[in-house]
Scaffold this motif. Structure first.
Motif, PDB file in Angstrom:
ATOM      1  N   ASN A 193      11.258 -13.488  -8.658  1.00  0.00           N
ATOM      2  CA  ASN A 193      12.194 -12.382  -8.446  1.00  0.00           C
ATOM      3  C   ASN A 193      11.821 -11.642  -7.172  1.00  0.00           C
ATOM      4  O   ASN A 193      10.650 -11.563  -6.800  1.00  0.00           O
ATOM      5  N   SER A 249       3.011  -9.141 -10.004  1.00  0.00           N
ATOM      6  CA  SER A 249       4.154  -8.304  -9.638  1.00  0.00           C
ATOM      7  C   SER A 249       3.643  -7.277  -8.636  1.00  0.00           C
ATOM      8  O   SER A 249       2.820  -6.428  -8.981  1.00  0.00           O
ATOM      9  N   SER A 285      13.245  -7.997  -5.380  1.00  0.00           N
ATOM     10  CA  SER A 285      14.186  -6.872  -5.424  1.00  0.00           C
ATOM     11  C   SER A 285      13.826  -5.836  -4.366  1.00  0.00           C
ATOM     12  O   SER A 285      12.653  -5.588  -4.093  1.00  0.00           O
ATOM     13  N   VAL A 286      14.862  -5.259  -3.767  1.00  0.00           N
ATOM     14  CA  VAL A 286      14.685  -4.230  -2.735  1.00  0.00           C
ATOM     15  C   VAL A 286      15.343  -2.945  -3.223  1.00  0.00           C
ATOM     16  O   VAL A 286      16.496  -2.958  -3.672  1.00  0.00           O
ATOM     17  N   LYS A 287      14.613  -1.834  -3.124  1.00  0.00           N
ATOM     18  CA  LYS A 287      15.124  -0.545  -3.587  1.00  0.00           C
ATOM     19  C   LYS A 287      15.225   0.418  -2.411  1.00  0.00           C
ATOM     20  O   LYS A 287      14.305   0.527  -1.605  1.00  0.00           O
ATOM     21  N   PHE A 344      10.093  -2.702  -2.031  1.00  0.00           N
ATOM     22  CA  PHE A 344      10.531  -3.992  -2.563  1.00  0.00           C
ATOM     23  C   PHE A 344       9.441  -4.569  -3.454  1.00  0.00           C
ATOM     24  O   PHE A 344       8.250  -4.363  -3.232  1.00  0.00           O
ATOM     25  N   THR A 345       9.893  -5.230  -4.508  1.00  0.00           N
ATOM     26  CA  THR A 345       8.995  -5.801  -5.505  1.00  0.00           C
ATOM     27  C   THR A 345       9.171  -7.312  -5.551  1.00  0.00           C
ATOM     28  O   THR A 345      10.297  -7.813  -5.579  1.00  0.00           O
ATOM     29  N   THR A 388       4.465  -4.433  -5.533  1.00  0.00           N
ATOM     30  CA  THR A 388       5.455  -3.542  -4.924  1.00  0.00           C
ATOM     31  C   THR A 388       4.919  -3.037  -3.589  1.00  0.00           C
ATOM     32  O   THR A 388       3.768  -2.599  -3.492  1.00  0.00           O
TER      33      THR A 388
END
Length: 229
Positions: A37, A148, A39-41, A69-70, A150
């Motif tokens: 996975n 995981s 993901s960008v926040k 991003f994670t 970040t």
């Protein structure tokens, strides 16, 4: 590891230690398996002042926080997914920590980082990481784990004079392709922005930017010219 698997490694997730100006230095962490996975926040900060006697408000813009991003990826020590190559999970975790969290004696802090995966290139710092061990051998040693991680994006306010001379977007640069070079990363090194890689490919008549031929010389034109290509 067979030749096909080795050829794919340069396209895998890389976490590269850098200096404060974003220039790579030191040995990178190279993931053997690509992320599960990504993901960008993005956070936009608004000030909301209540208006007496009225419902709601008209928010006032304050700032845009740095992107975070994670990335979730697997560490495998069984050899099943790596054509028989068995690298202990504990060693892989140590390599990851060596790049991302170990204190560097010269700067008295963890390294600044550059994360590169495919066409995504970002200068950043690690903010959190969690290692979850998911499989063990008969002796109780971990043979598979999930990380995981970040990261928080860095905005480099000013590049050094040397970097400015080498990477000025107002000059044309000629770069000789080395084995395993990737066009988005080369583009980032010149323009400090990987998003121009398609224009660079077009300007150099590259049909497949994923397969750069070692020894080929690429021209990185001034930024305005690159945009026009």
């Amino acid at each position: 590891m067979d030749a096909q698997s080795a050829a794919k490694l340069p396209f895998n997730l890389k976490i590269i230690p850098t200096n404060r100006d974003g220039i790579p230095m030191g040995v990178p962490f190279l993931a053997m398996l690509n992320p599960e996975n990504f993901s960008v926040k993005e956070d936009v900060v608004w000030y909301e002042k209540p208006i007496p006697g009225k419902n709601g408000t008209d928010p006032t813009f304050l700032a845009v926080r740095p992107r975070t991003f994670t990335i979730d990826f697997i560490l495998d020590g069984t050899g099943v997914n790596t054509n028989g190559v068995k690298i202990p999970v504990t060693a892989q975790v140590a390599l990851f920590r060596g790049v991302t969290t170990n204190i560097r004696g010269t700067i008295h802090r963890p390294s600044y980082l550059m994360v590169q995966y495919g066409t995504f290139v970002n200068v950043c710092v690690l903010t959190t990481s969690t290692v979850t061990y998911t499989m063990f051998d008969l002796a109780g040693l971990p043979i598979r784990a999930k990380i995981s991680a970040t990261f928080t994006e860095r905005i480099i306010s000013g590049l050094s004079d040397v970097l400015g001379m080498l990477s000025s977007p107002d000059l044309t640069h000629e770069v000789e392709v080395k084995q395993y070079d990737l066009l988005p990363l080369l583009t980032y090194n010149i323009y400090q922005n990987q998003h121009y890689y398609l224009q660079v490919a077009k300007a150099n008549r590259i049909k497949n930017f994923r397969k750069l031929k070692p020894g080929t010389k690429l021209n990185f034109y001034p930024l305005l010219s690159a945009k026009k290509q």
